[in-house]
Design a protein around this motif. Structure first.
Motif, short mmCIF file in Angstrom:
data_model
loop_
_atom_site.label_atom_id
_atom_site.label_comp_id
_atom_site.label_asym_id
_atom_site.label_seq_id
_atom_site.Cartn_x
_atom_site.Cartn_y
_atom_site.Cartn_z
N SER A 185 17.45 42.16 -26.31
CA SER A 185 18.08 41.03 -26.53
C SER A 185 19.85 40.13 -26.13
O SER A 185 20.42 39.37 -26.81
CB SER A 185 18.89 41.78 -28.19
OG SER A 185 19.73 42.44 -27.99
N ILE A 186 20.02 41.03 -24.91
CA ILE A 186 21.29 40.75 -24.21
C ILE A 186 21.06 40.12 -23.33
O ILE A 186 22.12 39.87 -22.72
CB ILE A 186 22.84 41.55 -24.35
CG1 ILE A 186 22.21 43.40 -23.25
CG2 ILE A 186 22.94 42.51 -25.86
CD1 ILE A 186 22.80 44.25 -22.61
N GLY A 187 20.03 39.93 -22.91
CA GLY A 187 19.55 38.82 -22.25
C GLY A 187 19.46 40.04 -20.42
O GLY A 187 19.11 39.55 -19.33
N ALA A 188 18.87 41.56 -20.81
CA ALA A 188 18.53 41.83 -20.12
C ALA A 188 16.92 41.70 -19.14
O ALA A 188 16.73 41.56 -20.12
CB ALA A 188 18.23 43.35 -19.91
N GLY A 189 16.75 41.83 -18.11
CA GLY A 189 15.63 41.33 -17.48
C GLY A 189 14.33 43.00 -17.42
O GLY A 189 15.12 43.58 -17.73
N GLU A 190 13.21 42.56 -17.39
CA GLU A 190 11.78 43.69 -17.47
C GLU A 190 12.52 44.79 -16.08
O GLU A 190 12.63 46.22 -16.58
CB GLU A 190 10.58 43.33 -16.43
CG GLU A 190 10.35 42.28 -18.54
CD GLU A 190 8.82 41.91 -17.62
OE1 GLU A 190 8.29 42.13 -16.54
OE2 GLU A 190 8.04 41.56 -18.59
N VAL A 191 12.76 44.21 -14.83
CA VAL A 191 13.32 45.67 -13.82
C VAL A 191 14.46 46.01 -14.29
O VAL A 191 14.47 47.03 -14.71
CB VAL A 191 13.54 44.55 -12.75
CG1 VAL A 191 14.04 45.91 -12.10
CG2 VAL A 191 12.68 44.18 -12.24
N ILE A 192 15.23 45.14 -15.35
CA ILE A 192 16.80 45.77 -15.44
C ILE A 192 16.25 46.84 -17.07
O ILE A 192 17.27 47.92 -16.62
CB ILE A 192 17.52 44.99 -15.31
CG1 ILE A 192 18.19 44.47 -14.42
CG2 ILE A 192 18.85 45.57 -16.64
CD1 ILE A 192 19.09 45.09 -13.64
N ILE A 193 15.55 46.69 -17.57
CA ILE A 193 15.32 47.36 -18.10
C ILE A 193 15.02 49.41 -18.52
O ILE A 193 15.09 49.98 -18.37
CB ILE A 193 13.80 46.39 -19.87
CG1 ILE A 193 15.07 45.72 -20.39
CG2 ILE A 193 13.79 47.83 -20.39
CD1 ILE A 193 13.89 44.16 -21.02
N GLY A 194 13.76 48.44 -17.30
CA GLY A 194 13.58 49.84 -17.00
C GLY A 194 14.61 50.62 -16.22
O GLY A 194 14.40 52.32 -16.56
N PHE A 195 15.64 50.09 -15.68
CA PHE A 195 16.40 50.75 -15.11
C PHE A 195 17.19 51.73 -16.60
O PHE A 195 18.31 52.60 -16.21
CB PHE A 195 17.09 49.91 -14.16
CG PHE A 195 18.96 51.16 -13.90
CD1 PHE A 195 18.78 51.51 -12.66
CD2 PHE A 195 20.15 50.66 -13.58
CE1 PHE A 195 19.44 52.68 -11.74
CE2 PHE A 195 20.88 50.96 -13.17
CZ PHE A 195 20.43 52.43 -12.10
N ILE A 196 17.39 50.53 -16.97
CA ILE A 196 18.44 51.74 -18.61
C ILE A 196 17.81 52.57 -19.15
O ILE A 196 18.73 53.06 -20.01
CB ILE A 196 18.83 50.04 -19.24
CG1 ILE A 196 19.76 49.10 -18.65
CG2 ILE A 196 19.41 50.36 -20.60
CD1 ILE A 196 20.15 48.12 -19.46
N VAL A 197 16.81 52.37 -19.56
CA VAL A 197 16.16 53.40 -19.87
C VAL A 197 15.97 54.64 -19.14
O VAL A 197 16.43 55.69 -19.00
CB VAL A 197 14.67 53.01 -20.26
CG1 VAL A 197 13.64 54.33 -20.78
CG2 VAL A 197 14.02 52.04 -21.10
N SER A 198 16.27 54.74 -18.01
CA SER A 198 15.35 56.48 -17.00
C SER A 198 17.35 56.54 -16.19
O SER A 198 17.02 57.64 -16.24
CB SER A 198 14.62 55.66 -16.21
OG SER A 198 15.29 54.42 -14.94
N VAL A 199 18.14 56.05 -16.53
CA VAL A 199 19.25 55.68 -15.58
C VAL A 199 19.56 57.39 -16.30
O VAL A 199 21.01 58.04 -16.35
CB VAL A 199 20.50 54.55 -15.71
CG1 VAL A 199 21.07 54.19 -17.45
CG2 VAL A 199 21.18 55.52 -15.39
N SER A 200 19.76 57.63 -17.94
CA SER A 200 20.83 58.75 -18.24
C SER A 200 20.34 59.74 -17.83
O SER A 200 20.15 60.66 -17.80
CB SER A 200 20.24 58.68 -19.40
OG SER A 200 19.00 58.88 -20.70
N THR A 201 18.88 59.72 -17.21
CA THR A 201 18.32 60.67 -16.51
C THR A 201 18.12 60.66 -15.37
O THR A 201 18.84 62.26 -15.45
CB THR A 201 16.75 60.35 -16.46
OG1 THR A 201 15.95 59.90 -18.08
CG2 THR A 201 15.93 61.41 -16.19
#
Length: 395
Positions: free
Chosen positions: A43-59
């Motif tokens: 919703s804030i304009g992140a692309g698919e690759v960035i979304i994958g990184f966002i989901v895993s970065v806390s790990t």
């Protein structure tokens, strides 16, 4: 007799309080992660690759910081760090309202990951330190809180997102996570006093870390779970695509696969914990790994309507392996440095979560799903060989 009863009440009440706290923070953390986080990122304009990184970065945050916070809990006690983690769990969701770019979201997710980096190893160290008996059963019971959270969180998130905006849901997550402070405040701090005041913090870090890395069981448990989590997370990432690619495959079947897997996992955790308490730790691990390898192989053999059998083998394998490996670690680790041991173990486990989907994706760029599943099954079988030899030597 009276003293034994008091000890049992102390143990069970503290375990129940920590179970409740873990269930609360994990549930609402998962509500904010699946499926809320990727939808919010888009919703804030992140692309698919960035979304994958966002989901895993806390790990990745947990992978780097778990040994640090495990050592700090050895030095200053478990309860204070559990409170700090809960404050982060409940405070960070209020920041999502002010996020407007994917870069800001990545930074917030990095900081949000500190909460799990603290809570994971410190809570395991607390459970392992409660009593030297029945460690496997306690670990098995405690781990069910996280599994229940994973089961109900996507459903709660789906219901909330049907009626509320992203920002309101994040605020609810913050308020609800704060409730976990109550059972943590009621915990008795079972921290073992040691000579921590007599040495500098840097020397204490060195002593704790050096003590942990010299224990073979920590590496055996950590590398074992690295391999298992690598496989499980690779399957989680690509199995839905595999099922949909088959004739008659649907998204519902993919969701049902993971639901059955987690239900069987919960059921078999009790079995794995009991086997560990009766000194059948390695046997439980061997059976569990064979079960996962069998489940991987069956993915390529079974028809679409029987894939849930593969899910059952996956769940049974996880339930047998995870409490057994932690019980093995806690028995061999230095009790004064148990937090450091759990931190190192947790870091290796997180590494498996991070690299599993990456490795599977790289292999899939060359080979088919069938080949990938067989490759992972073969790797597990190869890892089984030295474990079987160790078990036979101990026998």
């Amino acid at each position: 007799m009276l003293e034994n009863i008091r000890s049992l009440i102390f143990l069970q009440s503290n375990l129940a309080r920590l179970f409740l706290a873990d269930f609360l923070v994990r549930s609402f953390y998962q509500v904010g992660k699946t499926p809320l986080l990727p939808l919010f990122a888009a919703s804030i304009g992140a692309g698919e690759v960035i979304i994958g990184f966002i989901v895993s970065v806390s790990t990745m945050t947990g992978m780097l910081l778990k040994p640090l916070f495990g050592i700090l809990s050895d030095r200053w006690g478990r309860k204070i760090w559990l409170l700090v983690a809960t404050l982060i769990f409940s405070g960070i969701p209020f920041l999502y309202e002010f996020i407007t770019t994917d870069q800001e979201l990545i930074l917030v997710r990095l900081f949000h990951g500190i909460s799990t980096a603290i809570f994971g190893p410190v809570s395991l160290a607390y459970v392992a330190s409660l009593d030297s008996n029945n460690v496997g059963s306690r670990i098995a019971f405690f781990g069910i809180s996280r599994l229940l959270a994973s089961l109900i969180a996507p459903l709660i998130a789906g219901i909330l997102l049907t009626f509320l905006d992203f920002e309101v849901v994040f605020m609810l997550i913050g308020f609800c996570s704060l409730v976990a402070m109550v059972p943590i405040f009621l915990l008795s701090d079972n921290h073992i006093e040691n000579s921590r005041e007599k040495v500098s913090i840097m020397k204490y870090f060195y002593t704790s870390f050096a003590s942990s890395i010299k224990i073979p069981s920590i590496w055996l448990a950590g590398l074992l779970e690295l391999k298992v989590y690598l496989t499980i997370y690779a399957v989680k990432a690509f199995l839905p695509l595999f099922i949909i690619s088959q004739e008659g495959g649907t998204v519902f079947q993919a969701g049902l696969f993971f639901f059955i897997q987690e239900l069987i996992h919960i059921a078999f955790r009790v079995v794995g914990g009991k086997l560990a308490d009766r000194n059948y730790t390695l046997l439980a691990i061997i059976i569990g790994m064979f079960s996962i390898a069998l489940g991987l192989s069956l993915l390529n053999i079974l028809p679409q309507n029987l894939l849930l059998l593969s899910a059952a083998f996956f769940g049974a394998g996880q339930g047998l392996i995870f409490p057994s490996s932690v019980a093995m670690l806690s028995r061999k680790a230095n009790k004064i440095h148990i937090g450091a041991a759990m931190g190192l173990y947790g870091a290796l486990r997180n590494l498996g979560k991070v690299i599993g989907p990456i490795i599977a994706g790289l292999i899939l760029s060359i080979y088919s799903y069938v080949t990938v599943f067989y490759i992972f099954a073969l790797i597990i079988v190869l890892v089984l060989v030295p474990i079987i030899l160790i078990w036979m030597r101990e026998r």
